[in-house]
Design a protein around this motif. Sequence first.
Motif, PDB file in Angstrom:
ATOM      1  N   ALA A   1      81.159 -17.414  29.284  1.00 54.44           N
ATOM      2  CA  ALA A   1      79.942 -18.223  29.445  1.00 54.44           C
ATOM      3  C   ALA A   1      80.100 -19.651  28.935  1.00 54.44           C
ATOM      4  N   ARG A   2      81.266 -20.007  28.372  1.00 56.98           N
ATOM      5  CA  ARG A   2      81.516 -21.411  27.990  1.00 56.98           C
ATOM      6  C   ARG A   2      81.743 -22.276  29.223  1.00 56.98           C
ATOM      7  N   ALA A   3      82.033 -21.649  30.370  1.00 50.43           N
ATOM      8  CA  ALA A   3      82.481 -22.408  31.540  1.00 50.43           C
ATOM      9  C   ALA A   3      81.331 -22.919  32.392  1.00 50.43           C
TER      10      ALA A   3
ATOM     11  N   VAL B   1      72.526 -11.180  21.724  1.00 50.24           N
ATOM     12  CA  VAL B   1      73.579 -10.689  22.624  1.00 50.24           C
ATOM     13  C   VAL B   1      74.909 -11.368  22.289  1.00 50.24           C
ATOM     14  N   GLN B   2      74.862 -12.578  21.757  1.00 49.71           N
ATOM     15  CA  GLN B   2      76.097 -13.291  21.411  1.00 49.71           C
ATOM     16  C   GLN B   2      76.526 -13.042  19.953  1.00 49.71           C
ATOM     17  N   ARG B   3      75.897 -12.063  19.302  1.00 55.76           N
ATOM     18  CA  ARG B   3      76.278 -11.780  17.904  1.00 55.76           C
ATOM     19  C   ARG B   3      77.655 -11.127  17.879  1.00 55.76           C
TER      20      ARG B   3
ATOM     21  N   ASN C   1      69.343 -21.136  33.297  1.00 55.44           N
ATOM     22  CA  ASN C   1      70.723 -21.323  32.812  1.00 55.44           C
ATOM     23  C   ASN C   1      71.201 -22.690  33.310  1.00 55.44           C
ATOM     24  N   HIS C   2      71.421 -23.604  32.390  1.00 58.15           N
ATOM     25  CA  HIS C   2      71.806 -24.972  32.758  1.00 58.15           C
ATOM     26  C   HIS C   2      73.309 -25.153  32.817  1.00 58.15           C
ATOM     27  N   ARG C   3      74.060 -24.170  32.391  1.00 57.05           N
ATOM     28  CA  ARG C   3      75.497 -24.374  32.264  1.00 57.05           C
ATOM     29  C   ARG C   3      76.306 -23.739  33.395  1.00 57.05           C
ATOM     30  N   ASN C   4      76.131 -22.442  33.580  1.00 54.66           N
ATOM     31  CA  ASN C   4      77.060 -21.696  34.434  1.00 54.66           C
ATOM     32  C   ASN C   4      76.684 -21.731  35.908  1.00 54.66           C
TER      33      ASN C   4
ATOM     34  N   LYS D   1      82.377 -20.485  20.259  1.00 55.17           N
ATOM     35  CA  LYS D   1      80.930 -20.225  20.251  1.00 55.17           C
ATOM     36  C   LYS D   1      80.124 -21.508  20.293  1.00 55.17           C
ATOM     37  N   GLY D   2      79.153 -21.567  21.172  1.00 58.13           N
ATOM     38  CA  GLY D   2      78.255 -22.714  21.211  1.00 58.13           C
ATOM     39  C   GLY D   2      78.787 -23.900  21.985  1.00 58.13           C
ATOM     40  N   LEU D   3      80.099 -23.897  22.312  1.00 58.84           N
ATOM     41  CA  LEU D   3      80.704 -25.053  22.998  1.00 58.84           C
ATOM     42  C   LEU D   3      80.667 -24.861  24.506  1.00 58.84           C
ATOM     43  N   GLU D   4      81.021 -25.901  25.251  1.00 56.31           N
ATOM     44  CA  GLU D   4      81.162 -25.705  26.692  1.00 56.31           C
ATOM     45  C   GLU D   4      82.229 -26.609  27.285  1.00 56.31           C
ATOM     46  N   PHE D   5      82.805 -26.146  28.386  1.00 57.95           N
ATOM     47  CA  PHE D   5      83.905 -26.832  29.067  1.00 57.95           C
ATOM     48  C   PHE D   5      83.694 -26.635  30.567  1.00 57.95           C
TER      49      PHE D   5
ATOM     50  N   ARG E   1      71.670 -35.735  25.198  1.00 59.28           N
ATOM     51  CA  ARG E   1      70.248 -35.621  25.494  1.00 59.28           C
ATOM     52  C   ARG E   1      70.061 -35.422  26.994  1.00 59.28           C
ATOM     53  N   THR E   2      69.159 -34.523  27.367  1.00 58.32           N
ATOM     54  CA  THR E   2      68.875 -34.296  28.790  1.00 58.32           C
ATOM     55  C   THR E   2      67.374 -34.442  29.005  1.00 58.32           C
ATOM     56  N   THR E   3      66.964 -34.433  30.269  1.00 60.43           N
ATOM     57  CA  THR E   3      65.521 -34.504  30.530  1.00 60.43           C
ATOM     58  C   THR E   3      64.951 -33.100  30.399  1.00 60.43           C
ATOM     59  N   PRO E   4      64.014 -32.913  29.494  1.00 63.71           N
ATOM     60  CA  PRO E   4      63.523 -31.545  29.258  1.00 63.71           C
ATOM     61  C   PRO E   4      62.874 -30.941  30.507  1.00 63.71           C
TER      62      PRO E   4
ATOM     63  N   GLU F   1      59.990 -25.586  30.869  1.00 64.12           N
ATOM     64  CA  GLU F   1      59.959 -24.556  29.814  1.00 64.12           C
ATOM     65  C   GLU F   1      60.388 -25.125  28.459  1.00 64.12           C
ATOM     66  N   GLN F   2      61.143 -26.231  28.469  1.00 67.36           N
ATOM     67  CA  GLN F   2      61.598 -26.818  27.200  1.00 67.36           C
ATOM     68  C   GLN F   2      60.562 -27.767  26.604  1.00 67.36           C
ATOM     69  N   LEU F   3      59.858 -28.468  27.488  1.00 71.34           N
ATOM     70  CA  LEU F   3      58.969 -29.552  27.029  1.00 71.34           C
ATOM     71  C   LEU F   3      57.935 -29.104  25.980  1.00 71.34           C
TER      72      LEU F   3
ATOM     73  N   ALA G   1      73.096 -17.356  26.951  1.00 72.65           N
ATOM     74  CA  ALA G   1      74.069 -18.454  26.817  1.00 72.65           C
ATOM     75  C   ALA G   1      73.785 -19.514  27.888  1.00 72.65           C
ATOM     76  N   GLY G   2      73.818 -20.767  27.478  1.00 74.49           N
ATOM     77  CA  GLY G   2      73.653 -21.866  28.431  1.00 74.49           C
ATOM     78  C   GLY G   2      72.215 -22.172  28.809  1.00 74.49           C
ATOM     79  N   SER G   3      71.261 -21.536  28.136  1.00 72.22           N
ATOM     80  CA  SER G   3      69.859 -21.768  28.515  1.00 72.22           C
ATOM     81  C   SER G   3      69.299 -23.023  27.841  1.00 72.22           C
ATOM     82  N   GLY G   4      70.099 -23.706  27.060  1.00 71.69           N
ATOM     83  CA  GLY G   4      69.650 -24.965  26.474  1.00 71.69           C
ATOM     84  C   GLY G   4      68.945 -24.798  25.142  1.00 71.69           C
ATOM     85  N   LYS G   5      69.220 -23.707  24.442  1.00 71.91           N
ATOM     86  CA  LYS G   5      68.553 -23.451  23.146  1.00 71.91           C
ATOM     87  C   LYS G   5      68.869 -24.551  22.138  1.00 71.91           C
ATOM     88  N   THR G   6      70.180 -24.831  21.963  1.00 73.67           N
ATOM     89  CA  THR G   6      70.566 -25.828  20.959  1.00 73.67           C
ATOM     90  C   THR G   6      70.007 -27.189  21.347  1.00 73.67           C
ATOM     91  N   SER G   7      70.144 -27.553  22.625  1.00 72.81           N
ATOM     92  CA  SER G   7      69.630 -28.849  23.081  1.00 72.81           C
ATOM     93  C   SER G   7      68.136 -28.955  22.794  1.00 72.81           C
ATOM     94  N   THR G   8      67.404 -27.904  23.108  1.00 70.15           N
ATOM     95  CA  THR G   8      65.949 -27.938  22.923  1.00 70.15           C
ATOM     96  C   THR G   8      65.599 -28.080  21.444  1.00 70.15           C
TER      97      THR G   8
HETATM   98  N1  LIG Z   1      66.837 -29.831  30.588  1.00 67.65           N
HETATM   99  C1  LIG Z   1      68.129 -29.800  30.854  1.00 67.65           C
HETATM  100  N2  LIG Z   1      68.613 -30.386  31.967  1.00 67.65           N
HETATM  101  C2  LIG Z   1      69.940 -30.378  32.244  1.00 67.65           C
HETATM  102  N3  LIG Z   1      70.866 -29.834  31.460  1.00 67.65           N
HETATM  103  C3  LIG Z   1      70.443 -29.240  30.328  1.00 67.65           C
HETATM  104  C4  LIG Z   1      69.049 -29.186  29.970  1.00 67.65           C
HETATM  105  N4  LIG Z   1      68.949 -28.526  28.800  1.00 67.65           N
HETATM  106  C5  LIG Z   1      70.204 -28.192  28.429  1.00 67.65           C
HETATM  107  N5  LIG Z   1      71.095 -28.615  29.344  1.00 67.65           N
HETATM  108  C6  LIG Z   1      72.548 -28.475  29.316  1.00 67.65           C
HETATM  109  O1  LIG Z   1      72.854 -27.092  29.346  1.00 67.65           O
HETATM  110  C7  LIG Z   1      74.061 -26.856  28.640  1.00 67.65           C
HETATM  111  C8  LIG Z   1      73.840 -25.763  27.641  1.00 67.65           C
HETATM  112  O2  LIG Z   1      72.982 -26.237  26.625  1.00 67.65           O
HETATM  113  P1  LIG Z   1      72.991 -25.643  25.157  1.00 67.65           P
HETATM  114  O3  LIG Z   1      74.343 -25.703  24.581  1.00 67.65           O
HETATM  115  O4  LIG Z   1      71.872 -26.283  24.435  1.00 67.65           O
HETATM  116  O5  LIG Z   1      72.656 -24.134  25.491  1.00 67.65           O
HETATM  117  P2  LIG Z   1      72.593 -22.888  24.508  1.00 67.65           P
HETATM  118  O6  LIG Z   1      71.504 -22.011  25.018  1.00 67.65           O
HETATM  119  O7  LIG Z   1      72.482 -23.329  23.116  1.00 67.65           O
HETATM  120  O8  LIG Z   1      74.005 -22.228  24.812  1.00 67.65           O
HETATM  121  P3  LIG Z   1      74.869 -21.187  23.956  1.00 67.65           P
HETATM  122  O9  LIG Z   1      73.985 -20.033  23.583  1.00 67.65           O
HETATM  123  O10 LIG Z   1      75.948 -20.788  24.886  1.00 67.65           O
HETATM  124  O11 LIG Z   1      75.373 -21.939  22.763  1.00 67.65           O
HETATM  125  C9  LIG Z   1      74.457 -28.202  28.031  1.00 67.65           C
HETATM  126  O12 LIG Z   1      75.396 -28.842  28.872  1.00 67.65           O
HETATM  127  C10 LIG Z   1      73.161 -28.987  28.043  1.00 67.65           C
HETATM  128  O13 LIG Z   1      73.379 -30.388  28.097  1.00 67.65           O
END
Ligand SMILES: Nc1ncnc2c1ncn2[C@@H]1O[C@H](COP(=O)(O)OP(=O)(O)OP(=O)(O)O)[C@@H](O)[C@H]1O
Length: 468
Positions: free
Chosen positions: A436-438, A250-252, A278-281, A396-400, A6-9, A12-14, A31-38
């Motif tokens: 984009a997993r990185a 794009v990730q299809r 982009n919260h990941r890369n 797919k969907g994971l991160e490291f 869980r992260t602080t929304p 744009e997510q809230l 990728a990494g925009s927080g779609k799954t988290s949201t």
């Molecule tokens: N509000 C936020 N604040 C900080 N980190 C966040 C926030 N939302 C998401 N993240 C982080 O961003 C990373 C990517 O999140 P997530 O896997 O949900 O993205 P995604 O868009 O589903 O990625 P992908 O398309 O690559 O699967 C995760 O580490 C997640 O914890």
Amino acid sequence: MRALVRTTPTAEQLPIISRNSYGVEVICGAAGSGKTSTALMRLKSLIYMCDARHKRESIDKPINVLVLTFNRTLSGYVKALVDSQLDTDLKVDVEISTFAKWARRSINNGKICPEAKAESKIKELSAHIIALSPEYIVKEVDYLLGRFSIADIENYIQYERTGRGAVPRVERTLRRELLDKVVYPYKQWLSEEGYIDWNDLAVMMSNETQSIGYDIVIVDEAQDFSANQLRAIKHHLSIESSLTFVMDTVQRIYARGFTWSECGFDVRPGKVFQLRKNHRNTRQIANFAKHVLEGIAVEDNGALPDLNAASKDGDLPYIVNGNYLQQVDWAITFIKENIDLSLESVAFLKPKGGAWFTTLKNKLNENSLPFVEITRDSEWPDGDENIALCTFHSAKGLEFDHVFILGLSGENTACSEINIDDGLIVLQKLLAVAVARARLRVAIGQKIGEESVLSAYFTDALVQVVNL
Ligand SMILES: Nc1ncnc2c1ncn2[C@@H]1O[C@H](COP(=O)(O)OP(=O)(O)OP(=O)(O)O)[C@@H](O)[C@H]1O
């Protein structure tokens, strides 16, 4: 290995997380925009919404929630975040599953044809069609059987081939031939052998089972689900339900394509939410991933990585030139000197699995670096191991924190000439997904003289080259 938390929304997510409404919604973004988290962080408010309705209407049954992920590894990866959304005072039944596992629970009477057997039959039937390679026909058949049910399969002749590349051209006469010489005989063969295939399973899940009546469904990586799978999901919704698709076209990476309306969904523009940050890369990784995708047309519900969307800087991606053993030694030394494995995770990703990992596994063992293998069927490791080995598809969907792609070569990214357009696009997407997993660093190893067609995207200005 760290799972999704869980992260602080963000701003744009809230609004998406706190939005309570029934119907279909789509969350998209790069990728990494927080779609799954949201999508998962909105579970809590959706559960409260359903609970209020159940109380209002004196419905005495648990709230039925289904989270479908693309593979089993991803189910484990999202589980902690799903669990954190549940209020123990409420009666909620949650199922986190892959489509196949979920469908097999209801349809367990058909014998699934082993993929290799089905593939070899399709290739045998393809021998008479010279305009397309047998490998391409296998994907095309999967595409059309995933998109149409056998009752409306003739629509394949005139429908736009959404989601497939422009080259090779598959004209109407060729489509007719594919149906008559491959698809119909293949279906006939399946039934004679007493088999069903994965596409049949999806169709049966719509036609031959009573609706389970889910109140809330979230489908992650929805771009790689087939139209028939989406129809099956629709069949199992309750009358008032909330369905969220998480996707980025794009990730299809599979031969998929559909329009919302042909799957029976009314997705209006106001129901599609695009995440931009982009919260990941790092900027350097996002920029490189974007470059790898050069020339790819962005379809609806898709987004390219964007360096301006990322907020942190890091190393330029490494391109490591040398023979394979030199690349592996370089990576192991790099890990020992630069990475604290008690805090940071490492993934070794490859386009193909199995024997392609043998040398690497031996070397990691020799160097006392414990690792876990994450394949399509394995669970997300919840122990302390911090080195993962997996294929691009399984990642797919994971991160490291750090991603090493060693031994990238023409051999493991082969792309036959006639199918260059379609094949190359999929390879570009796969590499971009892997890169984009990185979170922090990416290194790609290759042997000069045996480079992959993808090395054309390793532009000097975007990478740092290490010659061994
Ligand atoms: N509000 C936020 N604040 C900080 N980190 C966040 C926030 N939302 C998401 N993240 C982080 O961003 C990373 C990517 O999140 P997530 O896997 O949900 O993205 P995604 O868009 O589903 O990625 P992908 O398309 O690559 O699967 C995760 O580490 C997640 O914890």
